[in-house]
Design an enzyme around this catalytic site. Structure first.
Site: not given
Length: 284
Positions: A99, A134, A166, A199, A221
């Site tokens: 698995r 992410k 950011k 950013e 961005d």
């Protein structure tokens, strides 16, 4: 920092412990401990194979003396009906690793397959494809490895290997220039050589970054391709450039045509669908 292999060792150890717990009672109850067997990884869905080296490492963690025959290598194309590898070991090792091997390879192959679709769209352009942070907690190592296998490039692995200022950093710090200055001083005093990326959310912020300097890369961005072209003319290749936000398979070539250095796409990982693979016993 731990090496890739050291991190993989910990991931395998945790994955097997999570699955086996105090014992694989299904196998313990019906299979003699010394029984040996062979299994083959069957491909049930077309795509890009990823996780071959990981699969072998999982089996060898459990039983170092296994016989592992790779029929594919990471990054190869695969079609339904093909086989990726054969493994011969004790039946207990095969069933206890099954698995974890499948979970890793199915997830990695899905990411590599989606990444390959994106990188194929970039052929003929200088723009390079980046992933993001992410990722799935605890599985980032292999998700980012799958991006690499699919032809993409890894951005920073975490918060430790690059400074990225950011919107929240800038807002909490009290302004764009103030944040850049503090980050630059920090690098000189604490972590020489660490790159700084900032950013920007408008053409005005791009102009301010150019005027202030002290950064290695500027992230543009949620810029449209038209806004991105305008920003790139202002930057004039004095700083590395990265476009992020709203970039899809449908519009990635429009962004690449601007000449931007990088495009980052979080969807490579968080929108990838696992591919269908199975590990089947072979009677020997």
């Amino acid at each position: 920092m731990l090496t890739f292999n050291e991190q993989l060792h910990h991931l395998i150890e945790a994955g097997l412990q999570e699955d086996i717990g105090d014992g694989d009672h299904s196998t313990l109850s019906v299979i003699p401990a010394d029984a040996r067997g062979k299994a083959v990884l069957k491909i049930k869905q077309a795509g890009t194979v990823a996780g071959m080296q990981v699969a072998e490492a999982i089996f060898r963690y459990k039983e170092p003396s296994i016989q592992f025959t790779a029929l594919k290598k990471d990054g190869d194309s695969m079609e339904a009906g093909e086989h990726a590898f054969e493994v011969t070991a004790t039946v207990h090792s095969i069933l206890q690793c099954e698995r974890l091997v499948l979970n890793c390879m199915q997830r990695m192959s899905g990411i590599a397959t989606l990444t390959r679709l994106y990188t194929d769209r970039l052929k003929g352009y200088a723009t390079r494809l980046l992933d993001t942070r992410k990722t799935t907690p605890g599985f980032r190592l292999l998700e980012k490895e799958a991006v690499r296998i699919g032809g993409g490039h890894n951005h920073r692995m975490g918060l430790y290997d690059m400074i990225m200022l950011k919107d929240n950093h800038i807002d909490y710090c009290g302004g764009l220039e103030k944040a850049i200055e503090r980050a630059w001083i920090y690098v000189q005093q604490v972590k020489p050589g660490l790159k700084i990326e900032v950013e920007t959310r408008s053409i005005d912020e791009v102009k301010r970054v150019i005027a202030f300097g002290k950064v290695d890369r500027v992230m543009l961005d949620n810029f449209s391709p038209e806004m991105l072209s305008q920003a790139l003319k202002l930057i004039n290749r004095t700083i590395e450039t990265e476009a992020s936000g709203g970039i899809t398979l449908d519009n990635i070539t429009e962004y690449a045509a601007t000449g931007v250095d990088y495009v980052s796409v979080g969807a490579l990982i968080h929108q990838a669908a696992s591919l269908d693979l199975s590990l089947k016993a072979v009677v020997i």
